[in-house]
Design an enzyme around this catalytic site. Sequence first.
Site, PDB file in Angstrom:
ATOM      1  N   ASN A   9       0.858  -1.189   0.000  1.00 44.55           N
ATOM      2  CA  ASN A   9       0.000   0.000   0.000  1.00 44.55           C
ATOM      3  C   ASN A   9       0.895   1.239   0.000  1.00 44.55           C
ATOM      4  O   ASN A   9       1.475   1.584   1.017  1.00 44.55           O
ATOM      5  CB  ASN A   9      -0.883  -0.035   1.261  1.00 44.55           C
ATOM      6  CG  ASN A   9      -1.705   1.222   1.446  1.00 44.55           C
ATOM      7  OD1 ASN A   9      -1.822   2.045   0.529  1.00 44.55           O
ATOM      8  ND2 ASN A   9      -2.287   1.370   2.631  1.00 44.55           N
ATOM      9  N   TRP A  10       0.987   1.882  -1.164  1.00 43.34           N
ATOM     10  CA  TRP A  10       1.887   3.042  -1.279  1.00 43.34           C
ATOM     11  C   TRP A  10       1.317   4.279  -0.580  1.00 43.34           C
ATOM     12  O   TRP A  10       2.006   5.267  -0.431  1.00 43.34           O
ATOM     13  CB  TRP A  10       2.139   3.385  -2.746  1.00 43.34           C
ATOM     14  CG  TRP A  10       2.839   2.323  -3.538  1.00 43.34           C
ATOM     15  CD1 TRP A  10       3.234   1.078  -3.113  1.00 43.34           C
ATOM     16  CD2 TRP A  10       3.222   2.407  -4.919  1.00 43.34           C
ATOM     17  NE1 TRP A  10       3.840   0.398  -4.137  1.00 43.34           N
ATOM     18  CE2 TRP A  10       3.842   1.184  -5.264  1.00 43.34           C
ATOM     19  CE3 TRP A  10       3.094   3.396  -5.902  1.00 43.34           C
ATOM     20  CZ2 TRP A  10       4.331   0.940  -6.541  1.00 43.34           C
ATOM     21  CZ3 TRP A  10       3.579   3.152  -7.171  1.00 43.34           C
ATOM     22  CH2 TRP A  10       4.200   1.937  -7.489  1.00 43.34           C
ATOM     23  N   LYS A  11       0.036   4.247  -0.241  1.00 41.87           N
ATOM     24  CA  LYS A  11      -0.650   5.422   0.347  1.00 41.87           C
ATOM     25  C   LYS A  11      -0.453   6.627  -0.578  1.00 41.87           C
ATOM     26  O   LYS A  11      -0.401   6.450  -1.795  1.00 41.87           O
ATOM     27  CB  LYS A  11      -0.156   5.663   1.774  1.00 41.87           C
ATOM     28  CG  LYS A  11      -0.235   4.389   2.627  1.00 41.87           C
ATOM     29  CD  LYS A  11      -0.018   4.617   4.089  1.00 41.87           C
ATOM     30  CE  LYS A  11      -0.122   3.279   4.822  1.00 41.87           C
ATOM     31  NZ  LYS A  11      -0.021   3.413   6.273  1.00 41.87           N
ATOM     32  N   HIS A  98      -9.305   0.952   5.425  1.00 44.56           N
ATOM     33  CA  HIS A  98      -8.004   1.184   6.076  1.00 44.56           C
ATOM     34  C   HIS A  98      -8.216   2.137   7.249  1.00 44.56           C
ATOM     35  O   HIS A  98      -9.053   3.040   7.187  1.00 44.56           O
ATOM     36  CB  HIS A  98      -7.010   1.769   5.066  1.00 44.56           C
ATOM     37  CG  HIS A  98      -5.616   1.799   5.594  1.00 44.56           C
ATOM     38  ND1 HIS A  98      -5.187   2.775   6.462  1.00 44.56           N
ATOM     39  CD2 HIS A  98      -4.575   0.960   5.419  1.00 44.56           C
ATOM     40  CE1 HIS A  98      -3.927   2.525   6.793  1.00 44.56           C
ATOM     41  NE2 HIS A  98      -3.525   1.434   6.167  1.00 44.56           N
ATOM     42  N   GLU A 100      -6.693   4.621   8.187  1.00 43.68           N
ATOM     43  CA  GLU A 100      -6.577   6.054   7.839  1.00 43.68           C
ATOM     44  C   GLU A 100      -7.869   6.565   7.196  1.00 43.68           C
ATOM     45  O   GLU A 100      -8.249   7.718   7.388  1.00 43.68           O
ATOM     46  CB  GLU A 100      -5.355   6.257   6.922  1.00 43.68           C
ATOM     47  CG  GLU A 100      -4.057   6.068   7.706  1.00 43.68           C
ATOM     48  CD  GLU A 100      -2.888   5.499   6.912  1.00 43.68           C
ATOM     49  OE1 GLU A 100      -2.916   5.515   5.674  1.00 43.68           O
ATOM     50  OE2 GLU A 100      -1.932   5.008   7.561  1.00 43.68           O
ATOM     51  N   GLU A 170      -4.955  -5.069  11.025  1.00 40.02           N
ATOM     52  CA  GLU A 170      -3.911  -4.062  11.183  1.00 40.02           C
ATOM     53  C   GLU A 170      -4.136  -3.300  12.488  1.00 40.02           C
ATOM     54  O   GLU A 170      -4.936  -2.349  12.523  1.00 40.02           O
ATOM     55  CB  GLU A 170      -3.962  -3.061  10.032  1.00 40.02           C
ATOM     56  CG  GLU A 170      -3.740  -3.663   8.673  1.00 40.02           C
ATOM     57  CD  GLU A 170      -3.234  -2.625   7.683  1.00 40.02           C
ATOM     58  OE1 GLU A 170      -2.118  -2.789   7.189  1.00 40.02           O
ATOM     59  OE2 GLU A 170      -3.939  -1.631   7.444  1.00 40.02           O
ATOM     60  N   GLY A 176       2.852   2.259  10.795  1.00 43.36           N
ATOM     61  CA  GLY A 176       3.780   3.371  10.599  1.00 43.36           C
ATOM     62  C   GLY A 176       4.539   3.763  11.852  1.00 43.36           C
ATOM     63  O   GLY A 176       5.208   4.801  11.871  1.00 43.36           O
ATOM     64  N   SER A 216       3.876  -2.147  10.364  1.00 46.54           N
ATOM     65  CA  SER A 216       5.335  -2.181  10.529  1.00 46.54           C
ATOM     66  C   SER A 216       5.960  -3.525  10.177  1.00 46.54           C
ATOM     67  O   SER A 216       6.922  -3.954  10.821  1.00 46.54           O
ATOM     68  CB  SER A 216       5.734  -1.738  11.950  1.00 46.54           C
ATOM     69  OG  SER A 216       5.337  -0.389  12.174  1.00 46.54           O
ATOM     70  N   GLY A 237       3.000  -1.088   4.296  1.00 50.92           N
ATOM     71  CA  GLY A 237       2.995   0.344   3.990  1.00 50.92           C
ATOM     72  C   GLY A 237       4.407   0.817   3.671  1.00 50.92           C
ATOM     73  O   GLY A 237       4.902   0.662   2.555  1.00 50.92           O
ATOM     74  N   GLY A 238       5.084   1.388   4.672  1.00 43.75           N
ATOM     75  CA  GLY A 238       6.396   2.011   4.469  1.00 43.75           C
ATOM     76  C   GLY A 238       7.383   1.148   3.700  1.00 43.75           C
ATOM     77  O   GLY A 238       8.049   1.631   2.765  1.00 43.75           O
TER      78      GLY A 238
HETATM   79  P1  PGA Z   1       3.152   0.273   7.682  1.00 42.84           P
HETATM   80  O1  PGA Z   1       1.656   0.474   7.121  1.00 42.84           O
HETATM   81  O2  PGA Z   1       3.682  -0.994   7.081  1.00 42.84           O
HETATM   82  O3  PGA Z   1       3.887   1.492   7.228  1.00 42.84           O
HETATM   83  O4  PGA Z   1       3.030   0.174   9.176  1.00 42.84           O
HETATM   84  C1  PGA Z   1       0.774  -0.609   6.998  1.00 42.84           C
HETATM   85  C2  PGA Z   1      -0.545  -0.140   6.431  1.00 42.84           C
HETATM   86  O5  PGA Z   1      -0.988   0.966   6.758  1.00 42.84           O
HETATM   87  O6  PGA Z   1      -1.195  -0.868   5.650  1.00 42.84           O
END
Ligand code: PGA
Length: 254
Positions: A9-11, A98, A100, A170, A176, A216, A237-238
Site C-alpha cells: 500500500n503506497w498510500k 483502512h 486512515e 492491522e 507506521g 510495521s 505500507g512504508g
Molecule cells: P506500515 O503500514 O507498514 O507502514 O506500518 C501498513 C498499512 O498501513 O497498511
Amino acid sequence: MRKNIVAGNWKMNCTLPEGKKLTSEVIHMVEDEVKNDAHVVLIPPFTHLSSIHSLIGSSNKVLLGAQNCHQSKSGAFTGEISADMLASVGVTHVILGHSERREYFGESDELLAQKVKFVLDNDLTPIFCCGEKLEVRESGAHEKLVGDQVAKALFNLSPDEIKKVVIAYEPVWAIGTGVTASAGQAQEMHAFIRNQIAFKYDQSLAEEISILYGGSVKPDNAKEIFSQPDVDGGLIGGASLKSRDFTNIVKAFD
Ligand code: PGA
C-alpha cells in the site's frame, strides 16, 4: 486452499515516474528471485493505476490494487472513483476500511459494508481492513472491537461472497510506528477472526479466507509473522516503497 498474499500500500506517496521505477524494480526482483507462489499486489495512488498496469501487464506474479473506491456505480460524486472504473484499468484488488480512511475520512462499518458488496458485485477482491487503537488494546476490548468491525462489514454477505474477501488485521498502534505486533499477538487475532467466520458460516469456509497482517512489517520480522498458521501474508505500507525491502518481505515465504 487459501492464497498467500503480500500487498504493498503506497498510500499518498510516489510521483508517477517514481512509481514506475519502483514497479519495474519490484517486477524484476520478484520474477528473478522469489521462489514461492504468493500473489504480490501493488497498490499505488489512483492517478498511476493505468500506467502501472501497463508495466505489470506481462507479469503473472504481480497484480494491481486500488486504495479505496466509492459505493455507487456512477453519478454526481466529485472526486470519487467507482469499482467499474477500477476494473476497466486492470485493478483486481481494492483496499477498504483502512484505519486512515476510518480516522481521517469518517468511514463507518455500515458504509464499508456497502463498499464491500459493491466491489464484489464488480468482480474485484476487497482487502477489508480491521484493527484496534492502542487504548482499546490496553483496555482489553480488542477482540470485541475487531469482531464487531468484521461482523458489521462482512456478515451480511452470502457464503459465496465472503469467500472472495481478503481480510487485513492491522492494529492501529502498529501502523507506521515501527512497533509490530508480536507474532503471537498476530496469530491470536487472526485465529479469533477466523473463528468468528467459522461460527457465523462454517469452518471449511473460514479456512479458505486469506487473513493478512499489517503494521510495521519489515524484512527482518516478516518470516516470523508469516509463519504463524493463521497469517496468510501482509499488507505493507512504508516498506513497500523500497523495492529491495518489499521483495525481501515477499521472499519470507520461500
Ligand atoms: P506500515 O503500514 O507498514 O507502514 O506500518 C501498513 C498499512 O498501513 O497498511
